[in-house]
Motif scaffolding. Structure first.
Motif, mmCIF file in Angstrom:
data_model
loop_
_atom_site.group_PDB
_atom_site.id
_atom_site.type_symbol
_atom_site.label_atom_id
_atom_site.label_comp_id
_atom_site.label_asym_id
_atom_site.label_seq_id
_atom_site.Cartn_x
_atom_site.Cartn_y
_atom_site.Cartn_z
ATOM 1 N N GLU A 11 0.803 -1.226 0.000
ATOM 2 C CA GLU A 11 0.000 0.000 0.000
ATOM 3 C C GLU A 11 0.834 1.273 0.000
ATOM 4 O OE1 GLU A 11 -2.437 -0.896 3.511
ATOM 5 O OE2 GLU A 11 -4.169 -0.832 2.152
ATOM 6 N N THR A 30 4.210 7.538 -1.409
ATOM 7 C CA THR A 30 2.778 7.660 -1.636
ATOM 8 C C THR A 30 2.070 6.462 -1.025
ATOM 9 O OG1 THR A 30 1.030 8.009 -3.288
ATOM 10 C CG2 THR A 30 2.791 6.481 -3.884
ATOM 11 N N ASN A 32 -2.100 4.680 -0.959
ATOM 12 C CA ASN A 32 -3.477 4.729 -1.451
ATOM 13 C C ASN A 32 -4.280 3.762 -0.597
ATOM 14 O OD1 ASN A 32 -5.752 5.243 -2.923
ATOM 15 N ND2 ASN A 32 -5.079 4.208 -4.785
ATOM 16 N N ARG A 34 -7.370 2.056 1.276
ATOM 17 C CA ARG A 34 -8.802 1.813 1.065
ATOM 18 C C ARG A 34 -9.554 1.639 2.383
ATOM 19 N NH1 ARG A 34 -6.053 0.001 -3.258
ATOM 20 N NH2 ARG A 34 -6.956 0.421 -5.305
ATOM 21 N N ARG A 95 -5.483 8.966 -0.957
ATOM 22 C CA ARG A 95 -4.148 8.906 -1.561
ATOM 23 C C ARG A 95 -3.348 10.140 -1.176
ATOM 24 N NH1 ARG A 95 -1.720 8.504 -7.746
ATOM 25 N NH2 ARG A 95 0.180 7.421 -7.104
ATOM 26 N N LYS A 141 -0.034 16.231 -9.060
ATOM 27 C CA LYS A 141 -0.017 14.764 -9.118
ATOM 28 C C LYS A 141 0.527 14.262 -10.455
ATOM 29 C CE LYS A 141 -4.738 13.772 -10.712
ATOM 30 N NZ LYS A 141 -6.030 13.137 -10.365
#
Length: 291
Positions: A11, A30, A32, A34, A95, A141
């Protein structure tokens, strides 16, 4: 001072720029998520500037005794020696990118800038300390995603030049946004509907009804709400209901079933699912933790 995290997981993807031979650029990371994750421990980075760009979602941070909430599209800067983390708040769904730069020493240069330009660049970044939170844009981004794309494979000399240009373009944009003092502005109609939601958390709050109260079509309402707040109206409603639930659960006379019913959840099991999604623990665990 905490050691820099340079280990990627399923992740979290982290680029170790030191290992790639970049001077002063330490890491780009980074995630992201969930679902909710555990809180980020309070820590400091000596002689380093950290730039966080939240692409989507929302997140709380605690920096030098102050709390900050950032929404999708926001930038947040941390400066050398400042203690920062999420304190008791979890790392939320969404994110996030973070870039950590070491403040150059006297004879160091940043991204092949001259020593004079490096000094000017750093002075401008340090001047943002009084305005560490501000709005960015999608073009940030694009630069960061392009860097990740290049780093999917071993980089060549030309790749390193491309990455340097992308990083410099990203940093110049951060300075531009910061100097505009463009803090997020929430429109009057969305601010009013947020107040309405907060005052009616015991209701089901259909989105069609909320859109009508704003005199907007459903699609326009959902678009405008997410643009202003950083997340969807459904997400906002659930977040606020869970915050209210935490207050109600502090009263030991309220059972979990009572709280679920009072906040218009369809069942106590659905309430428990949503509660864990936004807090990382079940309502039962929360009650035990608070007693």
């Amino acid at each position: 001072m905490q050691e820099l995290d340079k280990i990627s997981t399923d992740e979290r993807q982290i680029i170790d720029f030191e290992a790639l031979g970049f001077e002063c650029i330490k890491v780009l990371g980074t995630y992201n998520y969930r679902q909710m994750n555990k809180s980020l421990e309070m820590h400091t980075h000596d002689n380093m500037i950290e730039i966080c760009f939240l692409e989507k979602g929302t997140q709380y941070y605690h920096i030098q005794g102050e709390d900050y909430r950032i929404n999708g599209g926001d930038l947040l800067l941390t400066f050398p020696g400042e203690e920062h983390g999420t304190k008791s708040f979890p790392e939320e769904r969404g994110r996030l990118f973070w870039l950590i730069i070491e403040v150059p020493h006297k004879n160091q240069r940043l991204l092949n800038l001259s020593k004079k330009d490096t000094k000017l660049f750093v002075e401008n970044f340090l001047s943002l300390k009084s305005n560490r939170k501000f709005k960015g844009s999608d073009r940030l981004k694009h630069d960061l995603n392009a860097i990740y794309k290049i780093c999917e494979h071993p980089i060549s000399g030309l790749d390193k030049i491309k990455i340097s240009n992308l990083l410099l373009h990203f940093l110049l944009n951060v300075l531009e946004f910061g100097n505009k003092h463009s803090n997020q502005i929430i429109s009057r109609e969305i601010a009013d509907i947020c107040t309405y939601i907060n005052n009616n958390l015991r209701e089901t709050l259909p989105l069609e009804q909320l859109a009508q109260l704003c005199n907007l079509s459903l699609s326009h309402f959902k678009y405008k709400f997410k643009k202003d707040m950083g997340y969807s109206p459904s997400d906002y409603i659930l977040r606020q209901k869970i915050e209210k639930a935490k207050e109600l659960l502090m009263d030991t006379s309220n059972s979990i079933q009572d709280v679920a019913y009072n906040l218009a959840f369809s069942s106590s099991s659905y309430f428990a699912t949503v509660f864990k999604r936004y807090t990382g623990i079940s309502p039962t665990q929360y009650c035990i933790y608070k007693t």
